[in-house]
Scaffold this motif. Structure first.
Motif, short mmCIF file in Angstrom:
data_model
loop_
_atom_site.label_atom_id
_atom_site.label_comp_id
_atom_site.label_asym_id
_atom_site.label_seq_id
_atom_site.Cartn_x
_atom_site.Cartn_y
_atom_site.Cartn_z
N ALA A 186 12.44 -8.48 -0.54
CA ALA A 186 13.30 -7.72 -1.44
C ALA A 186 13.25 -8.31 -2.84
CB ALA A 186 14.74 -7.71 -0.92
N GLY A 187 13.19 -7.44 -3.85
CA GLY A 187 13.13 -7.88 -5.23
C GLY A 187 11.74 -7.89 -5.83
N GLN A 188 10.68 -7.78 -5.01
CA GLN A 188 9.32 -7.76 -5.55
C GLN A 188 9.10 -6.49 -6.37
OE1 GLN A 188 7.24 -8.39 -1.72
NE2 GLN A 188 6.17 -10.09 -2.70
N PRO A 189 8.30 -6.59 -7.46
CA PRO A 189 8.03 -5.40 -8.27
C PRO A 189 7.15 -4.41 -7.53
CG PRO A 189 6.74 -7.26 -9.05
CD PRO A 189 7.68 -7.81 -8.01
N VAL A 190 7.36 -3.15 -7.83
CA VAL A 190 6.62 -2.06 -7.20
C VAL A 190 6.15 -1.11 -8.30
CG1 VAL A 190 6.71 -0.14 -5.56
CG2 VAL A 190 8.03 -2.21 -5.13
N GLN A 191 4.92 -0.64 -8.18
CA GLN A 191 4.40 0.39 -9.08
C GLN A 191 4.18 1.66 -8.28
OE1 GLN A 191 0.83 -1.15 -10.82
NE2 GLN A 191 1.83 -2.92 -11.71
N MET A 192 4.40 2.80 -8.95
CA MET A 192 4.21 4.07 -8.25
C MET A 192 3.60 5.09 -9.19
SD MET A 192 6.84 6.46 -6.08
CE MET A 192 7.79 6.89 -7.53
N LEU A 193 2.57 5.78 -8.70
CA LEU A 193 1.97 6.92 -9.40
C LEU A 193 2.41 8.18 -8.67
CD1 LEU A 193 -1.66 5.55 -9.93
CD2 LEU A 193 0.12 5.78 -11.66
N VAL A 194 2.86 9.16 -9.45
CA VAL A 194 3.35 10.41 -8.88
C VAL A 194 2.35 11.51 -9.18
CG1 VAL A 194 5.25 12.07 -8.87
CG2 VAL A 194 5.72 9.64 -9.14
N ASP A 195 2.00 12.29 -8.17
CA ASP A 195 1.00 13.35 -8.35
C ASP A 195 1.41 14.33 -9.43
OD1 ASP A 195 -0.41 12.14 -6.38
OD2 ASP A 195 -0.06 13.66 -4.84
N ALA A 196 2.71 14.59 -9.56
CA ALA A 196 3.18 15.58 -10.52
C ALA A 196 3.04 15.12 -11.96
CB ALA A 196 4.64 15.93 -10.23
N MET A 197 2.87 13.81 -12.20
CA MET A 197 2.77 13.27 -13.56
C MET A 197 1.63 12.27 -13.63
SD MET A 197 6.83 12.85 -14.45
CE MET A 197 7.29 12.62 -12.73
N PRO A 198 0.37 12.75 -13.66
CA PRO A 198 -0.78 11.85 -13.67
C PRO A 198 -0.77 10.92 -14.88
CG PRO A 198 -1.45 14.14 -13.27
CD PRO A 198 -0.01 14.17 -13.68
N GLY A 199 -1.15 9.67 -14.64
CA GLY A 199 -1.26 8.69 -15.71
C GLY A 199 0.00 7.92 -16.00
N LYS A 200 1.13 8.34 -15.47
CA LYS A 200 2.39 7.63 -15.70
C LYS A 200 2.67 6.69 -14.54
CE LYS A 200 4.61 11.15 -18.58
NZ LYS A 200 5.79 12.03 -18.73
N VAL A 201 2.99 5.46 -14.87
CA VAL A 201 3.30 4.45 -13.86
C VAL A 201 4.79 4.17 -13.90
CG1 VAL A 201 2.84 2.12 -13.03
CG2 VAL A 201 1.01 3.44 -14.12
N PHE A 202 5.45 4.34 -12.79
CA PHE A 202 6.89 4.07 -12.70
C PHE A 202 7.10 2.72 -12.03
CE2 PHE A 202 6.51 8.62 -13.08
CZ PHE A 202 7.53 8.96 -13.96
N ILE A 203 7.96 1.91 -12.62
CA ILE A 203 8.19 0.55 -12.15
C ILE A 203 9.51 0.51 -11.38
CG2 ILE A 203 8.37 -1.87 -12.79
CD1 ILE A 203 5.70 -0.54 -13.44
N GLY A 204 9.46 -0.10 -10.20
CA GLY A 204 10.65 -0.26 -9.39
C GLY A 204 10.65 -1.61 -8.71
N THR A 205 11.49 -1.77 -7.74
CA THR A 205 11.57 -3.01 -6.98
C THR A 205 11.71 -2.70 -5.49
OG1 THR A 205 13.97 -3.11 -7.26
CG2 THR A 205 12.62 -4.32 -8.86
N VAL A 206 11.37 -3.67 -4.68
CA VAL A 206 11.62 -3.56 -3.24
C VAL A 206 13.12 -3.73 -3.04
CG1 VAL A 206 11.22 -4.54 -0.96
CG2 VAL A 206 9.34 -4.37 -2.61
#
Length: 383
Positions: free
Chosen positions: A220-240
């Motif tokens: 828990a707390g590790q960084p997470v990156q996510m690419l969403v098919d609906a918005m190519p090229g944008k990287v969303f940053i989250g956490t576990v």
């Protein structure tokens, strides 16, 4: 000798000379052909593409796919029956907890409250008089206690009437986005009927199934990156956000819930995304393109070009990701490994490198992948 006999003798001599000359040419040609056959043929160079072994950073990643879902979802249901008189919100509206969403008819509830209020005032006045009589010892304690019980009963009836009236006001149980409106103006509503749905998109969650071998690597707390098919090229940053403590015996996986606080509100529940969790990073380590590896019977090797010829070298491999593989043993920085044409060569083959300049350019130290900082509420972009 007659003239005719002399002419015949000359012709015979000329014919023999021609035959002798032809025989000499044939013998000479055979010797020449024999000499050329003894000379070895020129070796053909096999064209290949190479990459230089370089020192870079490489990470061990878990990559998975998941659909986004709201952390909190509320189905707004009717707690009383009645006809819808007003609807104050529409789908997509932002609502806060306690906000009025719709109004039901309330004539019956208001009358019941008025009646309960009148009865309560009557009992309160009666208790006031009984208290005076009790203090003057004109009534017994039993009558006085009964009057106090009557007041408590009437107070409860009044509170119930207030509650019933409040049920005619349909209010939001949580803050969020009104994602569904399931009622129309003038509809007859029954108790328990669903009227609205509210989704709280802050945060949004992505639930991914991770193999049990990675259980010790994800916390828990590790960084997470996510690419969403609906918005190519944008990287969303989250956490576990959470890690399940148990493994599903049927699938051999455990659940990891990644959370994304998206102040820009561009993410939506139900969107499909690709999740990347960095579990470990090795810096300044030898790295080759993954296509250079030859795997057979559980062992790995590469073809190295040195002095224009090919040598096969066994290697041990560490992390693999982003099309690259970490080499723990077997190579040194600057070695040329074949990335295209491995099937056409063997140990000792003479080769011609067709991308020498490009290989040198690719060998320059690569910067670590970065995520560009974004203003508050905006998704980050990959550099």
């Amino acid at each position: 000798m007659s003239q005719r006999s002399m002419y015949y003798s000359i012709r015979v001599l000329f014919a023999c000379s021609i035959l002798a000359l032809a025989a000499c040419k044939r013998d000479g040609g055979d010797e020449k052909a024999k000499g050329e056959g003894d000379k070895p043929a020129a070796e053909v160079k096999i064209p290949v593409e190479v990459a230089l072994v370089n020192r870079e950073s490489i990470s061990s990643n878990f990559q998975g796919t998941a659909a986004l879902e709201a952390e909190a979802v509320a189905q707004v249901v009717a707690k009383t029956s009645g006809v819808v008189l007003r609807i104050l919100v529409e789908e997509g509206d932002q609502v806060t907890r306690g906000a009025l969403l719709a109004q039901l008819e309330n004539d019956r509830q208001r009358l019941s409250l008025a009646q309960a209020s009148a009865n309560l005032r009557k009992v309160q006045n009666d208790l006031k008089r009984q208290t005076e009589l009790f203090n003057r010892k004109l009534i017994g304690s039993g009558v006085f206690e009964q009057m106090k019980f009557d007041l408590e009963t009437q107070k409860a009836s009044y509170d119930i009437a207030v509650l019933e009236l409040s049920y005619t006001e349909i209010r939001a149980p949580i803050s969020g986005t009104l994602s569904q409106r399931l009622v129309k103006l003038g509809n007859q509503i029954n108790v328990g009927q669903t009227l609205f749905r509210i989704d709280d998109f802050d945060p949004l969650e992505a639930r991914v199934a991770v193999p049990e071998r990675d259980m010790q690597a994800i916390k828990a707390g590790q960084p997470v990156q996510m690419l969403v098919d609906a918005m190519p090229g944008k990287v969303f940053i989250g956490t576990v956000g959470r890690v399940s403590p148990v493994v599903d015996p049927k699938t051999g996986t455990f659940d990891v819930i990644a959370q994304f606080n998206d102040a820009s509100q561009t993410l939506r529940s139900g969107m499909f995304g690709r999740v990347n969790i960095v579990t470990a990073t090795h810096d300044n380590t030898l790295v080759v393109p993954r296509v250079a590896l030859l795997t057979e019977d559980g062992t790995s090797a590469v073809y190295v070009v040195a002095g224009g010829r090919v040598a096969r070298k066994s290697v041990s491999v560490g992390f693999t990701g982003d099309g690259r593989s970490e080499i723990l043993t077997g190579l040194t920085a600057g070695d040329q490994v074949i990335t295209l044409g491995q099937n056409a060569v063997r140990e000792g083959s003479l080769v011609e490198v067709v991308n020498a300049a490009k290989a040198v350019e690719l060998a320059k130290p690569a910067a670590k992948p970065e995520i560009a900082a974004a203003p508050a509420g905006e998704p980050a972009k990959a550099k």
